[in-house]
Design an enzyme around this catalytic site. Sequence first.
Site, PDB file in Angstrom:
ATOM      1  N   GLU A   1       0.919  -1.233   0.013  1.00  0.00           N
ATOM      2  CA  GLU A   1      -0.029   0.015  -0.032  1.00  0.00           C
ATOM      3  C   GLU A   1       1.037   1.172   0.071  1.00  0.00           C
ATOM      4  O   GLU A   1       0.737   2.378  -0.584  1.00  0.00           O
ATOM      5  CB  GLU A   1      -0.838  -0.122   1.317  1.00  0.00           C
ATOM      6  CG  GLU A   1      -2.004   1.114   1.489  1.00  0.00           C
ATOM      7  CD  GLU A   1      -1.891   1.612   2.910  1.00  0.00           C
ATOM      8  OE1 GLU A   1      -1.989   0.469   3.684  1.00  0.00           O
ATOM      9  OE2 GLU A   1      -2.204   2.644   3.133  1.00  0.00           O
TER      10      GLU A   1
ATOM     11  N   GLU B   1      -4.969   0.484  -3.215  1.00  0.00           N
ATOM     12  CA  GLU B   1      -3.642   1.135  -3.480  1.00  0.00           C
ATOM     13  C   GLU B   1      -2.608  -0.131  -3.304  1.00  0.00           C
ATOM     14  O   GLU B   1      -1.350  -0.204  -4.201  1.00  0.00           O
ATOM     15  CB  GLU B   1      -3.215   1.902  -2.150  1.00  0.00           C
ATOM     16  CG  GLU B   1      -4.063   3.086  -2.236  1.00  0.00           C
ATOM     17  CD  GLU B   1      -3.778   4.215  -1.268  1.00  0.00           C
ATOM     18  OE1 GLU B   1      -4.263   5.501  -1.272  1.00  0.00           O
ATOM     19  OE2 GLU B   1      -3.223   3.912  -0.056  1.00  0.00           O
TER      20      GLU B   1
ATOM     21  N   ASP C   1       0.287   3.546  -3.041  1.00  0.00           N
ATOM     22  CA  ASP C   1       0.014   5.042  -2.998  1.00  0.00           C
ATOM     23  C   ASP C   1       0.633   5.928  -3.968  1.00  0.00           C
ATOM     24  O   ASP C   1       0.247   6.971  -4.529  1.00  0.00           O
ATOM     25  CB  ASP C   1       0.068   5.437  -1.412  1.00  0.00           C
ATOM     26  CG  ASP C   1      -0.232   6.741  -1.235  1.00  0.00           C
ATOM     27  OD1 ASP C   1      -1.394   7.276  -1.122  1.00  0.00           O
ATOM     28  OD2 ASP C   1       0.866   7.672  -0.698  1.00  0.00           O
TER      29      ASP C   1
END
Lengths: 231, 231
Positions: free
Chosen positions: B46, B121, B50
């Site tokens: 993640e 993400e 992101d």
Amino acid sequence: MSDFSKLEEKLNLSFKNKNLLKQAFVHRSFLNENPAPGLDHNERLEFLGDAVLELIVTEYLYNNYDNPEGELTSWRAALVNSKMLSSVAKELSFNDYILLSKGESQDVGRARQYILANAVEALIGAIYIDLGTDEADKFIKNHILSHLPAVLEKKLYRDPKSYLQELVQEKFGITPTYEVLEETGPDHAKTFIVGVYIEKELLAKGKGSNKQEAQEEAARNAIDTSPKIGV
Amino acid sequence: MSDFSKLEEKLNLSFKNKNLLKQAFVHRSFLNENPAPGLDHNERLEFLGDAVLELIVTEYLYNNYDNPEGELTSWRAALVNSKMLSSVAKELSFNDYILLSKGESQDVGRARQYILANAVEALIGAIYIDLGTDEADKFIKNHILSHLPAVLEKKLYRDPKSYLQELVQEKFGITPTYEVLEETGPDHAKTFIVGVYIEKELLAKGKGSNKQEAQEEAARNAIDTSPKIGV
């Protein structure tokens, strides 16, 4: 006008679109005083460069360290914050290239720090567009990720005041104290100089536009330079 | 255990490392109950995803729109916030794949929204590592940037309550009002249902774990669905 070809030489980069390099250094205040057709300020480049910087640093950390996400996030923050980026800008003499209004160029405090940091991001955006990912990657590795060993060694990703307190507590069993040594300037533009002490011994000083900022710099300077602390 | 090959089919992706795809759906709570050697939770993916998402969206906006940085920043925020990402996750049936503890799987409110958004993400991170930038780019264009026209048309980048107020003010010369219609659940997990009205006419309802959230959803629903408003 600054000679941007010298900057290209210094950075070992050769822009196809020289105007893009220049744009990275144009603060919005400059255009008010010096409207020039075809010259825009650097904010859109900064918008792009910020995201390029974030991904390249993130990917580097992800690939090279197995640490949990929370740790990597704080390391990244220490590498891409405006303090670090403005110090990178100063190493690269960006103050000689940045294009500001006369008024803005008087202010060399916190406002300048942001302007310099933003110019680094804008330059990264310009490199990414004009020269591609690999050159952006190289610039970030050479000038920003190169600070990672110091960030880790000096734990710059930690709040300096609490880190100094821990170090002093560990070594001397006491808590460092802070004292305002000087407070100068008019109300809207004060400067504080603060000292950090172990008992009565001055470890280091720090400067800032408010007490908290000056204390943080003092703590950081103590960690970095005081022989009593010696990280 | 969910059949991740179905998900690959649905997403039109073929992972080299199937374990990485699965990891994108592992919430940390799952590993506490189901420790599995070699299986990690999705937080590092993640962290990476992101930043990949941010750059790809940023570059797309930069290349396709001449708007100032401030506007692009708010458009980007509307595309990558947890509300948008969790709705993308729901469109893609991520609720069928996400791996949670039994306790966590009971909670389908705001906590689940974040978990789903984080899985999107993490999946982007996994695609980027396993299949490269082009596939990550394609996923983001198909599933996230595809919402940009609606974001712009419905001005989703604006606070929905003030936007609705403006629209109602313009059309009817009055201010919409909000009323709590239902308040259910124990103290630590309340649900509010709020209605938004023009005088006595109900425009739409919204649900949330606090009044503000429920009001925002009601405003959003009014903008999206009420024939009286019709954006």
